[in-house]
Scaffold this active site. Structure first.
Site, short mmCIF file in Angstrom:
data_model
loop_
_atom_site.label_atom_id
_atom_site.label_comp_id
_atom_site.label_asym_id
_atom_site.label_seq_id
_atom_site.Cartn_x
_atom_site.Cartn_y
_atom_site.Cartn_z
N TRP A 58 1.16 -1.21 -0.22
CA TRP A 58 -0.16 0.11 0.13
C TRP A 58 0.73 1.00 0.12
O TRP A 58 0.08 3.08 -0.49
CB TRP A 58 -1.25 0.04 1.30
CG TRP A 58 -1.79 -0.29 1.10
CD1 TRP A 58 -2.37 -2.18 1.72
CD2 TRP A 58 -2.83 -0.93 -0.09
NE1 TRP A 58 -3.26 -2.64 1.26
CE2 TRP A 58 -3.98 -1.96 0.02
CE3 TRP A 58 -3.32 0.08 -1.06
CZ2 TRP A 58 -5.24 -2.23 -0.18
CZ3 TRP A 58 -4.51 -0.48 -1.57
CH2 TRP A 58 -5.61 -1.68 -1.73
N GLN A 59 1.82 0.74 0.35
CA GLN A 59 2.89 2.69 0.48
C GLN A 59 3.39 2.65 -0.98
O GLN A 59 4.16 4.00 -1.64
CB GLN A 59 3.77 2.39 1.87
CG GLN A 59 3.01 2.21 2.56
CD GLN A 59 4.73 2.02 4.21
OE1 GLN A 59 5.54 1.80 3.44
NE2 GLN A 59 4.25 1.95 5.14
N TRP A 83 1.90 1.30 -4.12
CA TRP A 83 2.06 1.48 -5.39
C TRP A 83 1.31 1.82 -6.27
O TRP A 83 0.81 2.35 -7.15
CB TRP A 83 0.86 -0.43 -5.44
CG TRP A 83 -1.13 0.56 -5.18
CD1 TRP A 83 -1.24 0.43 -3.79
CD2 TRP A 83 -2.10 0.02 -6.12
NE1 TRP A 83 -2.68 0.69 -3.97
CE2 TRP A 83 -3.15 0.37 -5.53
CE3 TRP A 83 -1.98 -0.14 -7.06
CZ2 TRP A 83 -4.38 0.68 -6.09
CZ3 TRP A 83 -2.98 0.23 -8.38
CH2 TRP A 83 -4.38 0.80 -7.77
N ILE A 131 1.97 5.39 -5.87
CA ILE A 131 2.65 6.86 -4.95
C ILE A 131 1.85 8.44 -4.42
O ILE A 131 2.12 8.90 -3.86
CB ILE A 131 4.19 7.09 -5.51
CG1 ILE A 131 4.88 5.80 -5.27
CG2 ILE A 131 4.90 7.97 -4.85
CD1 ILE A 131 4.99 5.04 -3.90
N PRO A 132 1.56 8.81 -5.83
CA PRO A 132 -0.16 10.02 -5.56
C PRO A 132 0.01 9.67 -4.32
O PRO A 132 -0.73 11.03 -3.51
CB PRO A 132 -0.72 10.11 -6.60
CG PRO A 132 0.48 9.01 -8.03
CD PRO A 132 0.85 8.57 -7.44
N VAL A 133 -1.37 9.10 -4.15
CA VAL A 133 -1.74 9.31 -3.04
C VAL A 133 -1.22 8.30 -1.96
O VAL A 133 -0.94 9.15 -0.46
CB VAL A 133 -2.88 7.53 -3.49
CG1 VAL A 133 -4.08 7.88 -1.72
CG2 VAL A 133 -4.12 7.98 -4.33
N TYR A 167 -1.35 11.67 7.94
CA TYR A 167 -0.12 10.65 8.76
C TYR A 167 0.18 11.53 9.27
O TYR A 167 0.78 11.73 10.99
CB TYR A 167 0.64 9.42 7.92
CG TYR A 167 1.09 8.87 8.75
CD1 TYR A 167 0.03 7.14 9.38
CD2 TYR A 167 2.49 8.42 9.74
CE1 TYR A 167 1.07 6.75 10.15
CE2 TYR A 167 2.81 7.62 9.78
CZ TYR A 167 3.36 7.20 10.17
OH TYR A 167 3.18 6.87 10.69
N HIS A 199 -13.24 4.32 -1.56
CA HIS A 199 -13.85 3.56 -1.76
C HIS A 199 -15.24 2.59 -2.72
O HIS A 199 -15.34 2.29 -3.62
CB HIS A 199 -12.74 1.72 -1.33
CG HIS A 199 -11.10 2.18 -2.01
ND1 HIS A 199 -10.45 2.79 -1.80
CD2 HIS A 199 -10.93 0.63 -2.98
CE1 HIS A 199 -9.15 2.72 -1.74
NE2 HIS A 199 -9.41 1.24 -3.43
N TYR A 249 -27.75 -7.56 -9.04
CA TYR A 249 -28.69 -8.32 -10.23
C TYR A 249 -29.55 -8.92 -8.58
O TYR A 249 -31.03 -8.80 -9.42
CB TYR A 249 -27.79 -9.98 -10.30
CG TYR A 249 -28.66 -10.75 -11.28
CD1 TYR A 249 -28.71 -10.61 -12.00
CD2 TYR A 249 -28.96 -12.00 -9.81
CE1 TYR A 249 -30.09 -11.59 -12.66
CE2 TYR A 249 -29.89 -12.83 -10.51
CZ TYR A 249 -30.02 -12.86 -12.51
OH TYR A 249 -31.18 -13.51 -12.61
#
Length: 493
Positions: A379-380, A382, A384-386, A395, A420, A482
């Site tokens: 997560w740190q 994949w 980088i902008p976020v 943080y 999300h 569905y």
């Protein structure tokens, strides 16, 4: 025979006649010295020469019958062997062949399902109604509002408390307004809604950073004025830490604002690193990749994922767990492949193309997340902008306020889980919290992987969570969608 058959083993020395440049005792003379020693001789030991089969040769043609030595098998960790390139190539070949078989089976079973015209209907229900595009255009209103608030704060026309209140209202409206439109307007499609909400989410993060950085500049300017006043010097009115071409408040221009809004970053700076020129070949390659991978993703979704998802509804309805697991594993392969293509398309092709056009110098949009041995590392690295935005504006501020690292990390995952779910539930017009739960589950998963897995085992655990976790969420949302839109009306009738 009598010359060589002495009891003590006779010696024969032959010295070459080639002269030495360093005298008779030089290295050249030593190289010409040849000794033939019988098995029982007492001549000094010399390292045996090896033939092409690895067997040692001693004397004139005699073989040393020893063919074994102390050594470990190559697969043993003590052997020190690490060149497994051939096995990696074998894995790639097997992966290609197995996926080719699945794709061929799909073509035989369903035929060609790729339909570019059908994709247009995902964005438009009415050709004369473009609600998603209208939402994107209206987003400029919120950007201009944030800019005007900062202009007035810079000249002292607003107090910091009033400016904070206006910024909070503006940022809250950025999230609520498009959500209300997407939820209440029937003419907007789920795909168009996702794209519009994604634009507003990016705008929210950018304007949050825009407000924070300008606030830091004002605070620094106020401290500089107070310090200079105390020592009888005149303040220059600029933030000292920003020593580039632009200093605060000269950065408060529409040109600067819109450069930041279109730049491939979420963190605002007064002076971004700039590349010297636009590389036309590099740009053309990225544009070609954008076009090619867009078509490839759409084709794979239509041809591979949609039939698998449709065939998964009956096992979910019957709660046939063995068939559910089989459908999940079958969906995992195309879903993961499309996700990998999406990653390359977005973070390498698209962001590099935008950065090249804008001569934006910082191209670190991702790091080696594929080598992740822990969930936290993934997560740190994949996105980088976020990651930079979370670290800078969420943080570290929590740490400065006295919160522990664990609480700060939990807060980051909580914010990520909210966005999300925001990008999934509102376009689908249903709230099931699967995306939220999946993101929050990363916290105990990160602890489990770091506690019980190391090295390659940790990397395998991360890959497994990526391959299986995403299709689980996809199937949950598709099943609920569905049931909500197809079975509910029939049941009521």
């Amino acid at each position: 025979m009598g010359d060589r058959g002495g009891a003590g083993g006779s010696r024969r020395r032959r010295t070459g006649s080639r002269p030495s440049s360093q005298g008779g005792g030089g290295p050249a003379a030593a190289e010409e010295e040849v000794r033939d020693v019988d098995a029982g001789g007492d001549a000094p030991a010399r390292a045996p020469e090896k033939d092409k089969d690895g067997e040692a040769e001693v004397g004139s043609g005699h073989r040393d019958l020893r063919c074994h030595r102390l050594q470990d098998s190559l697969f043993s960790s003590d052997s020190g062997f690490s060149n497994y390139r051939g096995i990696l190539n074998w894995c790639v070949v097997m992966l290609i062949l197995s996926n080719a078989r699945l794709f061929l089976e799909n073509l035989i079973k369903y035929g060609i399902l790729v339909d570019p015209i059908q994709v247009v209907s995902l964005f438009l229900k009415d050709p004369y109604s473009w609600p998603a595009l209208c939402l994107v255009i209206v987003a400029n209103v919120f950007a201009v509002a944030a800019f005007q608030v900062e202009k007035r704060l810079a000249v002292g026309a607003l107090t910091e408390q009033a400016g904070l209140l206006l910024h909070v209202v503006n940022l809250a409206t950025i999230l609520c307004f498009p959500a209300a439109v997407a939820f209440l307007l029937d003419s907007i499609t789920p795909v168009g809604s996702v794209l519009a909400l994604a634009v507003y989410t990016i705008l929210f993060l950018k304007l949050f950073s825009y407000r924070d950085v300008n606030l830091w500049c004002r605070e620094h300017r106020a401290r500089a004025k107070a310090k200079n006043a105390s020592i009888g010097k005149k303040a220059d009115g600029a933030a000292a830490q920003y020593t580039g071409a632009v200093s605060y408040p000269d950065n408060l221009t529409y040109r600067d604002l819109y450069y930041f809004l279109f730049a491939p970053t979420l963190c605002y700076e007064l002076n971004f690193p700039r590349s010297p020129r636009i590389r036309k070949r590099f740009l053309l390659r990225r544009l070609f990749e954008m076009l090619f991978f867009t078509q490839l993703q759409v084709g794979l979704i239509q041809q591979w994922m949609v039939p698998t998802i449709q065939n998964s509804m009956k096992p979910f309805k019957d709660m046939d767990y063995s068939r559910i697991i089989e459908r999940l594993l079958k969906l995992a392969v195309p879903n993961h492949l499309i996700w990998l293509i999406f990653f390359y398309w977005l973070f390498h092709s698209c962001l590099n193309a935008v950065a090249e056009l804008m001569q934006f110098g910082d191209r670190e949009f991702y790091r080696d997340w594929w080598n992740s041995e822990s969930v936290t590392y993934f997560w740190q690295n994949w996105n980088i902008p976020v990651h930079k935005w979370c670290l800078r504006h969420f943080y570290k501020p929590m740490l400065r306020r006295g919160y522990s690292k664990w609480l700060a990390s939990t807060g980051v995952f909580l914010a990520s889980a909210f966005f999300h779910e925001y990008l999934v539930s509102i376009p689908l017009r249903m709230f099931r919290l699967w995306a939220f739960t999946g993101m929050m589950a990363q916290i105990p998963l990160a602890w489990i992987v770091s506690r019980f897995f190391r090295g390659n085992y940790g990397n395998a655990a991360v890959w497994l969570s990526l391959i299986l976790g995403q299709p689980v969420a996809v199937l949950m949302y598709v099943h609920d969608y569905y049931v909500l839109h197809h079975e509910a009306p029939g049941a009521g009738a």
